[in-house]
Write a protein that holds these residues in place. Structure first.
Motif, PDB file in Angstrom:
ATOM      1  N   ASP A 198       0.895  -1.110   0.019  1.00  0.00           N
ATOM      2  CA  ASP A 198      -0.132  -0.080  -0.011  1.00  0.00           C
ATOM      3  C   ASP A 198       1.074   1.254  -0.023  1.00  0.00           C
ATOM      4  O   ASP A 198       1.258   1.759   1.022  1.00  0.00           O
ATOM      5  CB  ASP A 198      -1.092   0.126   1.196  1.00  0.00           C
ATOM      6  CG  ASP A 198      -1.925   1.185   1.163  1.00  0.00           C
ATOM      7  OD1 ASP A 198      -1.715   2.153   0.144  1.00  0.00           O
ATOM      8  OD2 ASP A 198      -2.964   0.984   1.916  1.00  0.00           O
ATOM      9  N   VAL A 199       1.076   1.828  -1.295  1.00  0.00           N
ATOM     10  CA  VAL A 199       2.155   2.741  -1.184  1.00  0.00           C
ATOM     11  C   VAL A 199       1.519   4.025  -0.606  1.00  0.00           C
ATOM     12  O   VAL A 199       2.362   4.731  -0.039  1.00  0.00           O
ATOM     13  CB  VAL A 199       2.252   3.105  -2.892  1.00  0.00           C
ATOM     14  CG1 VAL A 199       3.131   4.196  -3.105  1.00  0.00           C
ATOM     15  CG2 VAL A 199       3.146   2.091  -3.392  1.00  0.00           C
ATOM     16  N   LEU A 200       0.223   4.444  -0.854  1.00  0.00           N
ATOM     17  CA  LEU A 200      -0.533   5.439  -0.239  1.00  0.00           C
ATOM     18  C   LEU A 200      -0.328   5.510   1.333  1.00  0.00           C
ATOM     19  O   LEU A 200       0.011   6.602   2.106  1.00  0.00           O
ATOM     20  CB  LEU A 200      -2.017   5.608  -0.437  1.00  0.00           C
ATOM     21  CG  LEU A 200      -2.330   5.986  -1.820  1.00  0.00           C
ATOM     22  CD1 LEU A 200      -3.732   5.754  -2.076  1.00  0.00           C
ATOM     23  CD2 LEU A 200      -1.624   7.313  -2.371  1.00  0.00           C
ATOM     24  N   GLU A 201      -0.446   4.532   1.969  1.00  0.00           N
ATOM     25  CA  GLU A 201      -0.143   4.261   3.420  1.00  0.00           C
ATOM     26  C   GLU A 201       1.222   4.413   3.795  1.00  0.00           C
ATOM     27  O   GLU A 201       1.652   5.016   4.734  1.00  0.00           O
ATOM     28  CB  GLU A 201      -0.569   2.808   4.081  1.00  0.00           C
ATOM     29  CG  GLU A 201      -0.545   2.578   5.351  1.00  0.00           C
ATOM     30  CD  GLU A 201      -1.053   0.868   5.840  1.00  0.00           C
ATOM     31  OE1 GLU A 201      -0.321   0.819   6.796  1.00  0.00           O
ATOM     32  OE2 GLU A 201      -2.047   0.736   5.437  1.00  0.00           O
ATOM     33  N   PHE A 202       2.019   3.981   2.951  1.00  0.00           N
ATOM     34  CA  PHE A 202       3.607   4.110   3.128  1.00  0.00           C
ATOM     35  C   PHE A 202       3.937   5.738   3.101  1.00  0.00           C
ATOM     36  O   PHE A 202       4.627   6.163   3.960  1.00  0.00           O
ATOM     37  CB  PHE A 202       4.219   3.260   2.103  1.00  0.00           C
ATOM     38  CG  PHE A 202       5.857   3.426   2.177  1.00  0.00           C
ATOM     39  CD1 PHE A 202       6.571   2.856   3.184  1.00  0.00           C
ATOM     40  CD2 PHE A 202       6.454   4.166   1.073  1.00  0.00           C
ATOM     41  CE1 PHE A 202       7.693   2.897   3.302  1.00  0.00           C
ATOM     42  CE2 PHE A 202       7.846   4.395   1.204  1.00  0.00           C
ATOM     43  CZ  PHE A 202       8.548   3.914   2.342  1.00  0.00           C
ATOM     44  N   ALA A 203       3.354   6.402   2.228  1.00  0.00           N
ATOM     45  CA  ALA A 203       3.779   7.888   1.765  1.00  0.00           C
ATOM     46  C   ALA A 203       3.154   8.486   2.920  1.00  0.00           C
ATOM     47  O   ALA A 203       3.520   9.711   3.315  1.00  0.00           O
ATOM     48  CB  ALA A 203       3.271   8.202   0.478  1.00  0.00           C
ATOM     49  N   ALA A 204       2.073   8.054   3.840  1.00  0.00           N
ATOM     50  CA  ALA A 204       1.408   8.739   4.894  1.00  0.00           C
ATOM     51  C   ALA A 204       1.906   8.722   5.943  1.00  0.00           C
ATOM     52  O   ALA A 204       1.571   9.328   7.155  1.00  0.00           O
ATOM     53  CB  ALA A 204      -0.062   8.404   4.803  1.00  0.00           C
ATOM     54  N   ASP A 205       3.063   7.799   6.211  1.00  0.00           N
ATOM     55  CA  ASP A 205       3.927   7.468   7.569  1.00  0.00           C
ATOM     56  C   ASP A 205       4.201   8.877   8.036  1.00  0.00           C
ATOM     57  O   ASP A 205       5.321   9.405   7.302  1.00  0.00           O
ATOM     58  CB  ASP A 205       4.743   6.463   7.402  1.00  0.00           C
ATOM     59  CG  ASP A 205       5.533   6.066   8.603  1.00  0.00           C
ATOM     60  OD1 ASP A 205       5.490   6.707   9.687  1.00  0.00           O
ATOM     61  OD2 ASP A 205       6.294   5.308   8.458  1.00  0.00           O
ATOM     62  N   PRO A 206       4.004   9.407   9.246  1.00  0.00           N
ATOM     63  CA  PRO A 206       4.652  10.552   9.546  1.00  0.00           C
ATOM     64  C   PRO A 206       6.010  10.632  10.019  1.00  0.00           C
ATOM     65  O   PRO A 206       6.475  11.608  10.018  1.00  0.00           O
ATOM     66  CB  PRO A 206       3.792  10.941  10.934  1.00  0.00           C
ATOM     67  CG  PRO A 206       3.065   9.826  11.264  1.00  0.00           C
ATOM     68  CD  PRO A 206       3.108   8.818  10.136  1.00  0.00           C
ATOM     69  N   ARG A 207       6.566   9.458  10.060  1.00  0.00           N
ATOM     70  CA  ARG A 207       7.960   9.269  10.369  1.00  0.00           C
ATOM     71  C   ARG A 207       8.771   9.267   9.039  1.00  0.00           C
ATOM     72  O   ARG A 207      10.115   9.402   9.113  1.00  0.00           O
ATOM     73  CB  ARG A 207       8.411   7.956  11.089  1.00  0.00           C
ATOM     74  CG  ARG A 207       7.563   8.033  12.274  1.00  0.00           C
ATOM     75  CD  ARG A 207       7.600   6.491  13.007  1.00  0.00           C
ATOM     76  NE  ARG A 207       6.859   5.568  12.036  1.00  0.00           N
ATOM     77  CZ  ARG A 207       6.876   4.239  12.129  1.00  0.00           C
ATOM     78  NH1 ARG A 207       7.617   3.801  13.092  1.00  0.00           N
ATOM     79  NH2 ARG A 207       6.189   3.522  11.383  1.00  0.00           N
ATOM     80  N   LEU A 208       8.333   9.190   7.958  1.00  0.00           N
ATOM     81  CA  LEU A 208       8.899   9.115   6.724  1.00  0.00           C
ATOM     82  C   LEU A 208      10.017  10.306   6.322  1.00  0.00           C
ATOM     83  O   LEU A 208      11.202  10.245   5.853  1.00  0.00           O
ATOM     84  CB  LEU A 208       7.999   8.974   5.371  1.00  0.00           C
ATOM     85  CG  LEU A 208       8.801   8.408   4.381  1.00  0.00           C
ATOM     86  CD1 LEU A 208       9.388   7.214   4.179  1.00  0.00           C
ATOM     87  CD2 LEU A 208       7.673   8.281   3.025  1.00  0.00           C
ATOM     88  N   PRO A 209       9.389  11.657   6.429  1.00  0.00           N
ATOM     89  CA  PRO A 209      10.251  12.532   6.159  1.00  0.00           C
ATOM     90  C   PRO A 209      11.396  12.511   7.107  1.00  0.00           C
ATOM     91  O   PRO A 209      12.662  12.842   6.620  1.00  0.00           O
ATOM     92  CB  PRO A 209       9.604  13.809   6.397  1.00  0.00           C
ATOM     93  CG  PRO A 209       8.004  13.336   6.274  1.00  0.00           C
ATOM     94  CD  PRO A 209       7.981  12.016   6.825  1.00  0.00           C
ATOM     95  N   ASN A 210      11.469  12.240   8.282  1.00  0.00           N
ATOM     96  CA  ASN A 210      12.472  11.935   9.338  1.00  0.00           C
ATOM     97  C   ASN A 210      13.647  11.047   8.777  1.00  0.00           C
ATOM     98  O   ASN A 210      14.752  11.172   8.862  1.00  0.00           O
ATOM     99  CB  ASN A 210      12.274  11.986  10.627  1.00  0.00           C
ATOM    100  CG  ASN A 210      13.115  12.248  11.510  1.00  0.00           C
ATOM    101  OD1 ASN A 210      14.211  13.050  11.509  1.00  0.00           O
ATOM    102  ND2 ASN A 210      13.767  11.190  12.565  1.00  0.00           N
TER     103      ASN A 210
END
Length: 88
Positions: free
Chosen positions: A63-75
């Motif tokens: 699920d790429v959308l769920e992956f992209a929505a991870d709030p930790r991803l930018p960090n």
């Protein structure tokens, strides 16, 4: 061309005049120029996008959308970019 855009009710109401087509073409060109200027002055956009794609291709989430929505991803991306700069 106008003959191709005819309907049973007359000329296609969505057909743009030559003047409107030229205005649209100029608008598209100006938008591309503005976008290019923005991207050139904000190198972090390229870094964020390349970092996101690297993470996505490494993890290959279902699920790429769920992956992209991870709030930790930018960090995570930021930390990876710092790590990459130290290696260079």
């Amino acid at each position: 061309m106008a003959a191709l855009r005819q309907t049973q009710l007359g000329q296609d109401p969505g057909l743009l005049s030559p003047e409107k087509l030229e205005q649209l073409r100029n608008f598209k060109i100006q938008t591309r120029i503005a976008n290019e200027k923005y991207l050139r002055t904000h190198k972090e956009v390229e870094l964020l996008l390349s970092g996101f794609f690297r993470e996505m291709f490494l993890k290959r989430p279902d699920d790429v959308l769920e992956f992209a929505a991870d709030p930790r991803l930018p960090n995570k991306i930021h930390m990876q970019l710092i790590k990459d700069k130290k290696v260079i």
